[in-house]
Design a protein around this motif. Sequence first.
Motif, PDB file in Angstrom:
ATOM      1  N   ASP A   1      52.861  16.171  33.700  1.00 57.49           N
ATOM      2  CA  ASP A   1      51.692  16.433  34.539  1.00 57.49           C
ATOM      3  C   ASP A   1      50.614  15.371  34.296  1.00 57.49           C
ATOM      4  N   LEU A   2      50.410  15.031  33.036  1.00 60.44           N
ATOM      5  CA  LEU A   2      49.383  14.040  32.708  1.00 60.44           C
ATOM      6  C   LEU A   2      49.794  12.646  33.170  1.00 60.44           C
ATOM      7  N   ARG A   3      51.087  12.321  33.060  1.00 57.71           N
ATOM      8  CA  ARG A   3      51.547  11.020  33.549  1.00 57.71           C
ATOM      9  C   ARG A   3      51.312  10.899  35.043  1.00 57.71           C
ATOM     10  N   TYR A   4      51.622  11.961  35.777  1.00 59.65           N
ATOM     11  CA  TYR A   4      51.426  11.951  37.229  1.00 59.65           C
ATOM     12  C   TYR A   4      49.942  11.797  37.559  1.00 59.65           C
ATOM     13  N   PHE A   5      49.110  12.546  36.836  1.00 59.10           N
ATOM     14  CA  PHE A   5      47.670  12.479  37.091  1.00 59.10           C
ATOM     15  C   PHE A   5      47.128  11.073  36.828  1.00 59.10           C
ATOM     16  N   VAL A   6      47.525  10.482  35.695  1.00 57.95           N
ATOM     17  CA  VAL A   6      47.027   9.154  35.336  1.00 57.95           C
ATOM     18  C   VAL A   6      47.480   8.117  36.356  1.00 57.95           C
ATOM     19  N   ALA A   7      48.732   8.212  36.814  1.00 59.67           N
ATOM     20  CA  ALA A   7      49.235   7.256  37.803  1.00 59.67           C
ATOM     21  C   ALA A   7      48.414   7.313  39.088  1.00 59.67           C
ATOM     22  N   VAL A   8      48.113   8.536  39.570  1.00 54.12           N
ATOM     23  CA  VAL A   8      47.311   8.672  40.793  1.00 54.12           C
ATOM     24  C   VAL A   8      45.888   8.167  40.540  1.00 54.12           C
TER      25      VAL A   8
ATOM     26  N   GLU B   1      46.057   4.331  40.578  1.00 50.83           N
ATOM     27  CA  GLU B   1      46.387   3.750  41.884  1.00 50.83           C
ATOM     28  C   GLU B   1      45.408   4.172  42.976  1.00 50.83           C
ATOM     29  N   LEU B   2      44.798   5.370  42.794  1.00 51.19           N
ATOM     30  CA  LEU B   2      43.923   5.972  43.815  1.00 51.19           C
ATOM     31  C   LEU B   2      44.623   6.046  45.174  1.00 51.19           C
ATOM     32  N   HIS B   3      45.932   6.357  45.081  1.00 53.80           N
ATOM     33  CA  HIS B   3      46.751   6.452  46.288  1.00 53.80           C
ATOM     34  C   HIS B   3      48.038   7.195  45.920  1.00 53.80           C
ATOM     35  N   PHE B   4      48.327   8.294  46.615  1.00 55.39           N
ATOM     36  CA  PHE B   4      49.490   9.106  46.262  1.00 55.39           C
ATOM     37  C   PHE B   4      50.795   8.364  46.519  1.00 55.39           C
ATOM     38  N   THR B   5      50.896   7.647  47.612  1.00 58.36           N
ATOM     39  CA  THR B   5      52.151   6.977  47.945  1.00 58.36           C
ATOM     40  C   THR B   5      52.465   5.881  46.927  1.00 58.36           C
ATOM     41  N   ARG B   6      51.465   5.047  46.603  1.00 57.83           N
ATOM     42  CA  ARG B   6      51.697   3.982  45.613  1.00 57.83           C
ATOM     43  C   ARG B   6      52.016   4.569  44.240  1.00 57.83           C
ATOM     44  N   ALA B   7      51.334   5.645  43.873  1.00 55.13           N
ATOM     45  CA  ALA B   7      51.609   6.290  42.582  1.00 55.13           C
ATOM     46  C   ALA B   7      53.026   6.855  42.553  1.00 55.13           C
ATOM     47  N   ALA B   8      53.468   7.449  43.673  1.00 55.56           N
ATOM     48  CA  ALA B   8      54.822   8.011  43.749  1.00 55.56           C
ATOM     49  C   ALA B   8      55.863   6.907  43.583  1.00 55.56           C
ATOM     50  N   GLU B   9      55.617   5.754  44.238  1.00 52.71           N
ATOM     51  CA  GLU B   9      56.550   4.630  44.110  1.00 52.71           C
ATOM     52  C   GLU B   9      56.600   4.133  42.662  1.00 52.71           C
ATOM     53  N   ARG B  10      55.465   4.082  42.030  1.00 55.57           N
ATOM     54  CA  ARG B  10      55.397   3.644  40.627  1.00 55.57           C
ATOM     55  C   ARG B  10      56.146   4.595  39.707  1.00 55.57           C
ATOM     56  N   LEU B  11      56.086   5.886  40.023  1.00 60.51           N
ATOM     57  CA  LEU B  11      56.722   6.905  39.181  1.00 60.51           C
ATOM     58  C   LEU B  11      58.172   7.182  39.570  1.00 60.51           C
ATOM     59  N   PHE B  12      58.619   6.585  40.671  1.00 64.07           N
ATOM     60  CA  PHE B  12      59.974   6.821  41.183  1.00 64.07           C
ATOM     61  C   PHE B  12      60.202   8.291  41.536  1.00 64.07           C
ATOM     62  N   VAL B  13      59.217   8.897  42.157  1.00 61.37           N
ATOM     63  CA  VAL B  13      59.342  10.274  42.659  1.00 61.37           C
ATOM     64  C   VAL B  13      58.879  10.268  44.112  1.00 61.37           C
TER      65      VAL B  13
ATOM     66  N   ALA C   1      56.572  15.554  46.229  1.00 63.75           N
ATOM     67  CA  ALA C   1      56.759  16.144  44.889  1.00 63.75           C
ATOM     68  C   ALA C   1      55.565  15.827  43.997  1.00 63.75           C
ATOM     69  N   LEU C   2      55.052  14.608  44.102  1.00 66.55           N
ATOM     70  CA  LEU C   2      53.883  14.226  43.312  1.00 66.55           C
ATOM     71  C   LEU C   2      52.662  15.048  43.707  1.00 66.55           C
TER      72      LEU C   2
ATOM     73  N   ALA D   1      43.483  12.306  29.023  1.00 65.56           N
ATOM     74  CA  ALA D   1      44.890  12.283  29.434  1.00 65.56           C
ATOM     75  C   ALA D   1      45.559  10.999  28.954  1.00 65.56           C
ATOM     76  N   GLN D   2      44.849   9.875  29.109  1.00 61.78           N
ATOM     77  CA  GLN D   2      45.404   8.608  28.633  1.00 61.78           C
ATOM     78  C   GLN D   2      45.604   8.610  27.122  1.00 61.78           C
ATOM     79  N   GLN D   3      44.655   9.206  26.413  1.00 59.48           N
ATOM     80  CA  GLN D   3      44.750   9.286  24.954  1.00 59.48           C
ATOM     81  C   GLN D   3      45.932  10.148  24.524  1.00 59.48           C
ATOM     82  N   VAL D   4      46.116  11.280  25.194  1.00 61.79           N
ATOM     83  CA  VAL D   4      47.244  12.160  24.867  1.00 61.79           C
ATOM     84  C   VAL D   4      48.569  11.431  25.095  1.00 61.79           C
ATOM     85  N   LEU D   5      48.670  10.741  26.231  1.00 64.07           N
ATOM     86  CA  LEU D   5      49.912  10.024  26.525  1.00 64.07           C
ATOM     87  C   LEU D   5      50.166   8.908  25.517  1.00 64.07           C
TER      88      LEU D   5
END
Length: 310
Positions: A17-24, A27-39, A43-44, A80-84
């Motif tokens: 959950d934290l990885r997904y949140f940090v990626a978004v 990126e400040l964009h759901f589609t780019r974050a999804a591509e980065r996460l390979f999901v 789903a993201l 979140a970044q610190q936890v990861l």
Amino acid sequence: MDSLGRDSHGRDVHSRDLRYFVAVAQELHFTRAAERLFVSQPALSKQIRALERQLGADLFVRESRGVRLTRAGAALLPYAQQVLEHWRSAVGAVEHAKTEERATLRVGMSTRPARGGLLPAVRSRFGDAHPQATVRLRQVSWEDASAGLADGAADVAFVWLPLPDMERYGWVVVAEEPRHVALPATHRLADRDEIDFADLLDEPFLALPKSAGALRDYWLALDARAGHPPRIGAEIASTDETYEALVDGRGVCLAAAGNAPLITLGGVVTRPVRGITPSRFALAWRVGDDRRPLVAAYIKACGEALGRAE
């Protein structure tokens, strides 16, 4: 969120959950974050919505061109970044520990420690504690008094004391034995049951290579010579060389009582010597290496084999 990664309602927040949140958030964009996460983007989005429900706060403001962090999202991001980051470090530490457990421990020796079955006893105890580890024995020439420790060829080593550069090493004495003198069976002193070191002062001695440093001096018994310089008949770097030099009459040499059988093969005798200190055989390691799990475990196994409390 508490230190166990649970939200205020006691439900688990996963690292995913934290990885997904940090990626978004980055990126400040759901589609780019999804591509980065390979999901997939749906789903993201679903996972972020679930996280927002768990936390009871919106993390993003959804806009037509992308997203921006809410005040709650901006507050969460550094944590979140610190936890990861801590989690990645923890996983790395676990992998390192697993590798250490499966690693190879190199045990150097210039003299095989057959004394009282010590080596099999240490191997058995070490193997019980670390069944996935491999122990490799390395026979090292007498030119290296550290038996491989000095150049890193060995992780621990069975050595004779004193070592060159003693401050570099830690050690535990595993045997203390009288020093005998080995000499040709035809030598004028060979018929004695015991020999005074004073009677050996003018004899040519077989010496370890100069690279052995303090150990060479020890086996020449410089401390018992009161300034009387030794005569060097030959240099020796192995048991075979020692035996051949003795048979050839090139000199006599001191040897630990436990090593006497290695050179009394015919034409050579050994006799106890009065007036010199006993030899000390030790398990040694580089200072600081005792913190490595396998090195510490081998030291412990040696102590247990010797019947010492650890």
